[in-house]
Design an enzyme around this catalytic site. Structure first.
Site, short mmCIF file in Angstrom:
data_model
loop_
_atom_site.label_atom_id
_atom_site.label_comp_id
_atom_site.label_asym_id
_atom_site.label_seq_id
_atom_site.Cartn_x
_atom_site.Cartn_y
_atom_site.Cartn_z
N ASN A 1 29.72 -32.35 4.25
CA ASN A 1 28.89 -33.55 4.20
C ASN A 1 29.80 -34.71 3.81
O ASN A 1 30.15 -34.86 2.64
CB ASN A 1 27.77 -33.34 3.17
N HIS B 1 16.16 -35.47 6.42
CA HIS B 1 16.13 -34.22 5.65
C HIS B 1 15.75 -33.02 6.53
O HIS B 1 15.24 -32.01 6.03
CB HIS B 1 15.09 -34.27 4.51
N ASN C 1 13.04 -28.59 -9.87
CA ASN C 1 13.28 -28.55 -11.32
C ASN C 1 12.17 -29.07 -12.21
O ASN C 1 12.21 -28.87 -13.41
CB ASN C 1 14.55 -29.33 -11.65
N GLU D 1 20.96 -26.55 2.50
CA GLU D 1 21.35 -27.15 3.78
C GLU D 1 22.69 -26.60 4.26
O GLU D 1 22.92 -26.45 5.45
CB GLU D 1 21.41 -28.68 3.62
P1 ADP Z 1 19.61 -36.20 -3.59
O1 ADP Z 1 20.21 -34.99 -2.92
O2 ADP Z 1 18.54 -36.85 -2.79
O3 ADP Z 1 20.59 -37.15 -4.17
P2 ADP Z 1 18.59 -34.29 -5.50
O4 ADP Z 1 17.80 -33.40 -4.60
O5 ADP Z 1 19.85 -33.78 -6.07
O6 ADP Z 1 18.82 -35.70 -4.86
O7 ADP Z 1 17.64 -34.75 -6.69
C1 ADP Z 1 18.12 -35.58 -7.71
C2 ADP Z 1 16.96 -36.01 -8.58
O8 ADP Z 1 16.29 -34.85 -9.09
C3 ADP Z 1 17.40 -36.77 -9.81
O9 ADP Z 1 17.44 -38.14 -9.54
C4 ADP Z 1 16.31 -36.46 -10.82
O10 ADP Z 1 15.36 -37.48 -10.79
C5 ADP Z 1 15.65 -35.20 -10.30
N1 ADP Z 1 15.72 -34.08 -11.23
C6 ADP Z 1 16.69 -33.17 -11.39
N2 ADP Z 1 16.37 -32.29 -12.37
C7 ADP Z 1 15.16 -32.65 -12.84
C8 ADP Z 1 14.27 -32.16 -13.85
N3 ADP Z 1 14.56 -31.10 -14.58
N4 ADP Z 1 13.10 -32.80 -14.03
C9 ADP Z 1 12.78 -33.89 -13.30
N5 ADP Z 1 13.56 -34.39 -12.34
C10 ADP Z 1 14.73 -33.79 -12.12
#
Ligand code: ADP
Length: 418
Positions: free
Chosen positions: A8, A203, A357, A406
């Site tokens: 990526n 996505h 999460n 992915e």
């Molecule tokens: P992307 O790939 O779109 O950058 P991710 O799928 O990695 O994002 O998600 C990141 C987001 O997940 C973070 O900005 C956070 O808000 C959220 N996140 C991660 N862990 C937790 C948690 N335990 N509780 C709430 N939100 C969470």
């Protein structure tokens, strides 16, 4: 042995995962950040193997190089100047060799690249040819920040691994099955024919992967299922997957549409955009930046784009609470639309950072959907870990938590095209 790399490439970063295929075993993964800077950061995580001691002793720049161990996982980190993507990839491949993860470059027989925009040209993953690359370049209009970086990654890998099969996996291709009545905006038709003005979604690789896993977990063929997949990360999108195909999705011409996200608005009345732009005297670029980078959870809460921060303070901070309420409300409305569109649903699938999460967010969403017969099992919902059914045994509609993957989907596509 044959190894496949899932890549990526962003404008200043490159994430990768190296898999042994067809065993689907992850051998190493990592990221190179701050490409183009004097203090680029290389991180490689891999399983304990021989050769590690000599590497520790050799350390190409002891001051910035570190190797650490966490259980059976080893982590290599280095900070060094890296000029461009080709240098970054060359360094990474060299390190994989030094660390005994591969014995020679040509062990990597396939490289699958995530490409953000595939337009209407690509409805599945393809082997990269000159004509494919040219189309990826031309599609930069649809993803100006991403496609040029994706193409740069492809070209650099092709130069460094000329014998490896190069495959492009598009974020949009899964959604190419949407019927025209779902992908076309009710704008004057000529904008579609002239400029490809329509919904493309995003996505797709994630929605495709979790749908597939959902059908496996439910023990039912995809062709018989109505699923709603909720990819809730910093970017968030929701997809109605009927018979294994994307029927409708919340993101639009670009990823700005749909539900509220970490920093993106999601759907907004377009006339309001011009109204604000005029009063605030903003250029198009500035306005787009506000819609993409300053809105969503961050914009409403005024404190953070990270759901964790907001959940922590919502009891005492009205803005944080409001941001979370809007986030949930938008999701609930999209799910309702998709239940209506499919005339029912068999399972909801939660994935990505927040979906995987955050038990409280999943709970609040599911609690608002009880009208169509989904019942949460609070004990299952609060368990941490892998794939899990979070609805009760007697729930009419199932709810599943499925971590997205992915990279695996990309590696599988490479295998299929070999
Ligand atoms: P992307 O790939 O779109 O950058 P991710 O799928 O990695 O994002 O998600 C990141 C987001 O997940 C973070 O900005 C956070 O808000 C959220 N996140 C991660 N862990 C937790 C948690 N335990 N509780 C709430 N939100 C969470």
């Amino acid at each position: 042995m044959a190894k496949t790399m899932a890549v990526n490439a962003g404008s200043s970063s490159l994430k990768f995962q190296l898999l042994e295929m067809p065993q689907e075993q992850v051998i190493a993964q990592g990221v190179i950040e701050r490409i183009g800077m004097n203090d680029a950061i290389v991180t490689i995580k891999y399983n304990a193997k021989s050769g590690i001691v000599s590497e520790l002793e050799q350390g190409d720049d002891k001051e910035h190089t570190s190797l650490s161990k966490n259980g059976s996982e080893l982590k290599y980190e280095n900070v060094l100047p890296i000029g461009d993507h080709e240098q970054a990839i060359n360094y990474m491949l060299q390190k994989l060799t030094d660390l005994n993860i591969i014995s020679e470059f040509k062990e990597i027989t396939g490289v699958g690249h995530r490409v953000v925009a595939g337009g209407e040209w690509f409805n599945h993953s393809v082997v990269v040819t000159d004509s494919v690359l040219e189309k990826i370049d031309r599609l930069a209009d649809y993803a100006p920040l991403h496609n040029p970086a994706n193409a740069m990654g492809i070209r650099a890998f092709q130069r460094l691994l000329p014998n490896a099969l190069s495959v492009a996996v598009f974020d949009t291709s899964f959604h190419q099955t949407m019927p025209k009545s779902n992908y076309l905006y009710p704008l004057p038709y000529q904008y579609y024919t002239r400029y490809g003005a329509r919904k493309y979604g995003a996505h797709g690789t994630s929605h495709r992967y979790v749908s597939l896993r959902a059908s496996e977990l439910l023990g039912k063929p995809l062709a018989s299922l109505k699923l709603i997949t909720l990819h809730l990360g910093a970017g968030a999108s929701i997809t109605a997957v009927q018979n294994g195909k994307s029927l409708d999705t919340s993101m639009g011409f670009s990823p700005l549409a749909g539900v509220a996200m970490a920093t993106r608005t999601g759907d907004v009345d377009p006339s309001l955009v011009y109204y604000i732009q005029e009063r605030e005297n903003l250029s198009n670029e500035e306005m787009l930046n506000i819609l993409n980078k300053k809105s969503g959870l961050l914009g409403v809460s005024t404190i953070s784009s990270d759901m964790r921060d907001l959940l922590e303070v919502e009891e005492t901070n009205d803005h944080a609470k409001l941001a979370i309420d809007i986030f949930i409300n938008r999701i609930v409305k999209y799910v309702g639309q998709y239940v209506a569109e499919m005339n029912g649903v068999d399972a909801l699938v939660f994935t990505a950072g927040i979906g995987e999460n955050s038990a409280p967010i999943r709970q609040r969403i599911i609690d608002k959907l009880s009208y169509f017969g989904v019942k949460l099992d609070p004990v299952a919902n609060n368990k941490r870990g892998d794939e899990i059914e979070i609805s009760t045994k007697d729930s009419n509609v199932k709810a599943l938590l499925i971590p997205t993957n992915e990279e695996l989907m990309i590696a599988r596509d490479v295998e299929e095209l070999k």
